[in-house]
Design a protein around this motif. Structure first.
Motif, PDB file in Angstrom:
ATOM      1  N   LYS A  90       0.823  -1.208   0.000  1.00 42.98           N
ATOM      2  CA  LYS A  90       0.000   0.000   0.000  1.00 42.98           C
ATOM      3  C   LYS A  90       0.859   1.259   0.000  1.00 42.98           C
ATOM      4  O   LYS A  90       0.612   2.201  -0.764  1.00 42.98           O
ATOM      5  CB  LYS A  90      -0.921  -0.009   1.216  1.00 42.98           C
ATOM      6  CG  LYS A  90      -1.870   1.167   1.271  1.00 42.98           C
ATOM      7  CD  LYS A  90      -2.795   1.048   2.466  1.00 42.98           C
ATOM      8  CE  LYS A  90      -3.765   2.234   2.518  1.00 42.98           C
ATOM      9  NZ  LYS A  90      -4.691   2.138   3.682  1.00 42.98           N
ATOM     10  N   VAL A  91       1.877   1.280   0.833  1.00 46.17           N
ATOM     11  CA  VAL A  91       2.765   2.435   0.892  1.00 46.17           C
ATOM     12  C   VAL A  91       3.522   2.586  -0.420  1.00 46.17           C
ATOM     13  O   VAL A  91       3.703   3.708  -0.936  1.00 46.17           O
ATOM     14  CB  VAL A  91       3.741   2.307   2.079  1.00 46.17           C
ATOM     15  CG1 VAL A  91       4.757   3.447   2.088  1.00 46.17           C
ATOM     16  CG2 VAL A  91       2.981   2.288   3.399  1.00 46.17           C
ATOM     17  N   VAL A  92       3.967   1.474  -0.984  1.00 41.70           N
ATOM     18  CA  VAL A  92       4.684   1.521  -2.263  1.00 41.70           C
ATOM     19  C   VAL A  92       3.779   2.068  -3.362  1.00 41.70           C
ATOM     20  O   VAL A  92       4.201   2.887  -4.193  1.00 41.70           O
ATOM     21  CB  VAL A  92       5.225   0.123  -2.621  1.00 41.70           C
ATOM     22  CG1 VAL A  92       5.767   0.106  -4.041  1.00 41.70           C
ATOM     23  CG2 VAL A  92       6.306  -0.300  -1.644  1.00 41.70           C
ATOM     24  N   ARG A  93       2.503   1.652  -3.368  1.00 39.47           N
ATOM     25  CA  ARG A  93       1.562   2.120  -4.400  1.00 39.47           C
ATOM     26  C   ARG A  93       1.339   3.626  -4.287  1.00 39.47           C
ATOM     27  O   ARG A  93       1.335   4.352  -5.290  1.00 39.47           O
ATOM     28  CB  ARG A  93       0.236   1.378  -4.272  1.00 39.47           C
ATOM     29  CG  ARG A  93      -0.751   1.702  -5.393  1.00 39.47           C
ATOM     30  CD  ARG A  93      -2.036   0.903  -5.263  1.00 39.47           C
ATOM     31  NE  ARG A  93      -1.797  -0.525  -5.383  1.00 39.47           N
ATOM     32  CZ  ARG A  93      -1.827  -1.391  -4.374  1.00 39.47           C
ATOM     33  NH1 ARG A  93      -2.079  -0.958  -3.142  1.00 39.47           N
ATOM     34  NH2 ARG A  93      -1.610  -2.667  -4.567  1.00 39.47           N
ATOM     35  N   VAL A  94       1.164   4.105  -3.064  1.00 41.82           N
ATOM     36  CA  VAL A  94       0.971   5.544  -2.867  1.00 41.82           C
ATOM     37  C   VAL A  94       2.216   6.313  -3.305  1.00 41.82           C
ATOM     38  O   VAL A  94       2.119   7.376  -3.948  1.00 41.82           O
ATOM     39  CB  VAL A  94       0.642   5.835  -1.390  1.00 41.82           C
ATOM     40  CG1 VAL A  94       0.636   7.333  -1.120  1.00 41.82           C
ATOM     41  CG2 VAL A  94      -0.702   5.229  -1.013  1.00 41.82           C
ATOM     42  N   THR A  95       3.397   5.788  -2.973  1.00 38.49           N
ATOM     43  CA  THR A  95       4.638   6.455  -3.370  1.00 38.49           C
ATOM     44  C   THR A  95       4.790   6.465  -4.888  1.00 38.49           C
ATOM     45  O   THR A  95       5.223   7.468  -5.480  1.00 38.49           O
ATOM     46  CB  THR A  95       5.836   5.743  -2.723  1.00 38.49           C
ATOM     47  OG1 THR A  95       5.646   5.681  -1.307  1.00 38.49           O
ATOM     48  CG2 THR A  95       7.129   6.481  -3.017  1.00 38.49           C
ATOM     49  N   LEU A  96       4.435   5.368  -5.541  1.00 35.94           N
ATOM     50  CA  LEU A  96       4.514   5.301  -7.002  1.00 35.94           C
ATOM     51  C   LEU A  96       3.575   6.321  -7.652  1.00 35.94           C
ATOM     52  O   LEU A  96       3.954   6.989  -8.628  1.00 35.94           O
ATOM     53  CB  LEU A  96       4.165   3.888  -7.468  1.00 35.94           C
ATOM     54  CG  LEU A  96       5.247   2.824  -7.238  1.00 35.94           C
ATOM     55  CD1 LEU A  96       4.679   1.430  -7.457  1.00 35.94           C
ATOM     56  CD2 LEU A  96       6.435   3.064  -8.177  1.00 35.94           C
ATOM     57  N   GLU A  97       2.379   6.461  -7.109  1.00 33.74           N
ATOM     58  CA  GLU A  97       1.440   7.443  -7.665  1.00 33.74           C
ATOM     59  C   GLU A  97       1.988   8.857  -7.497  1.00 33.74           C
ATOM     60  O   GLU A  97       1.802   9.729  -8.351  1.00 33.74           O
ATOM     61  CB  GLU A  97       0.079   7.314  -6.976  1.00 33.74           C
ATOM     62  CG  GLU A  97      -0.663   6.023  -7.303  1.00 33.74           C
ATOM     63  CD  GLU A  97      -1.000   5.924  -8.797  1.00 33.74           C
ATOM     64  OE1 GLU A  97      -1.209   6.971  -9.431  1.00 33.74           O
ATOM     65  OE2 GLU A  97      -1.026   4.781  -9.318  1.00 33.74           O
ATOM     66  N   GLY A  98       2.687   9.098  -6.382  1.00 32.99           N
ATOM     67  CA  GLY A  98       3.315  10.404  -6.193  1.00 32.99           C
ATOM     68  C   GLY A  98       4.415  10.650  -7.210  1.00 32.99           C
ATOM     69  O   GLY A  98       4.560  11.772  -7.728  1.00 32.99           O
ATOM     70  N   LEU A  99       5.187   9.610  -7.520  1.00 33.61           N
ATOM     71  CA  LEU A  99       6.237   9.747  -8.536  1.00 33.61           C
ATOM     72  C   LEU A  99       5.641   9.977  -9.919  1.00 33.61           C
ATOM     73  O   LEU A  99       6.191  10.754 -10.716  1.00 33.61           O
ATOM     74  CB  LEU A  99       7.116   8.490  -8.530  1.00 33.61           C
ATOM     75  CG  LEU A  99       7.988   8.287  -7.288  1.00 33.61           C
ATOM     76  CD1 LEU A  99       8.718   6.946  -7.360  1.00 33.61           C
ATOM     77  CD2 LEU A  99       8.998   9.415  -7.147  1.00 33.61           C
ATOM     78  N   VAL A 100       4.534   9.314 -10.198  1.00 39.21           N
ATOM     79  CA  VAL A 100       3.866   9.520 -11.486  1.00 39.21           C
ATOM     80  C   VAL A 100       3.390  10.961 -11.599  1.00 39.21           C
ATOM     81  O   VAL A 100       3.516  11.607 -12.647  1.00 39.21           O
ATOM     82  CB  VAL A 100       2.697   8.529 -11.644  1.00 39.21           C
ATOM     83  CG1 VAL A 100       1.863   8.877 -12.877  1.00 39.21           C
ATOM     84  CG2 VAL A 100       3.214   7.105 -11.756  1.00 39.21           C
ATOM     85  N   ALA A 101       2.831  11.501 -10.506  1.00 46.08           N
ATOM     86  CA  ALA A 101       2.342  12.880 -10.522  1.00 46.08           C
ATOM     87  C   ALA A 101       3.487  13.864 -10.748  1.00 46.08           C
ATOM     88  O   ALA A 101       3.279  14.947 -11.313  1.00 46.08           O
ATOM     89  CB  ALA A 101       1.632  13.196  -9.206  1.00 46.08           C
TER      90      ALA A 101
END
Length: 227
Positions: free
Chosen positions: A178-189
């Motif tokens: 879950k934390v990795v997914r949120v971090t990945l979405e932040g990197l995409v943004a």
């Protein structure tokens, strides 16, 4: 003949009364001093026991310097046994008072030892926490780990795959999907990662510009080596 006898009798009576009074005073003074000596000897024994306990605690805490033992002990004084007369209740009363005064000393020594142990434990805990905080500060952040992992991959990876790989590479860190997914979405943004879908699954890759930049840096290093 009776006149000279009367003054002599009165004088003898005065001497007898005075000697009797002095004798009683002497006995009472002996009893008082005997009680004080016994009290001091008991206090000395208590202090010696407390000294042994404190030295053992100091050594257990790792302190190498140990205070020297007392240079001399209280000499044993032979006290003459007082005549038991009239005031038998007085020594008992003093003995009870002596016991009641020695109890606070023992409680004070125990409280002081407990306070010393508590202070040492607090200092050790603070030192451990500081070391853990310093070690944590030197570790790379999760964002850095994810960006580095994406740059090393040739194929898109899901958040679960990235989480599993990072968890295996860094077992001491609590890395969840879950934390990795949120971090990945932040990197995409922030355009620091790219996202793609295959059916219902979402995959992530490093941005296309990073390989190009890496190639340019490698080319510049090669030209510098040739020059």
């Amino acid at each position: 003949m009776s006149e000279p006898t009367t003054p002599a009798t009165e004088l003898a009576s005065q001497y007898i009364a005075r000697v009797t009074g002095d004798l009683e005073t002497n006995v009472k003074e002996q009893e008082r001093i005997s009680t004080e000596i016994a009290s001091l000897q008991e206090q000395l024994a208590t202090l010696q026991r407390d000294h042994t306990v404190l030295v053992n605690m100091q050594q257990a805490l790792g302190v190498t310097r140990v205070p020297a033992e007392p240079s001399a002990e209280l000499p044993s004084v032979a006290v003459p046994a007082p005549r038991r007369k009239k005031a038998e209740a007085a020594p008992d009363g003093k003995q009870k008072a002596r016991k009641s005064t020695s109890a606070p000393r023992k409680r004070s020594a125990k409280k002081s030892a407990a306070k010393t142990a508590s202070s040492a434990k607090t200092a050790s805990t603070a030192k451990t926490a500081s070391a853990a905080k310093t070690a944590k500060a030197t570790q790379p952040t999760l964002v850095e780990l994810i960006r580095r992992h994406l740059a090393e991959q040739k194929e898109p990876r899901s958040a679960a795959e990235i989480s599993a790989a990072l968890g295996q590479a860094h077992p001491g860190r609590d890395i969840t999907a879950k934390v990795v997914r949120v971090t990945l979405e932040g990197l995409v943004a922030k355009s620091q990662a790219e996202r793609s879908k295959q059916g219902r699954s979402v995959f992530y890759t490093a941005p296309a510009s990073e390989p190009a930049v890496a190639s340019e840096e490698a080319g510049a290093q090669a030209e510098g080596a040739e020059g």
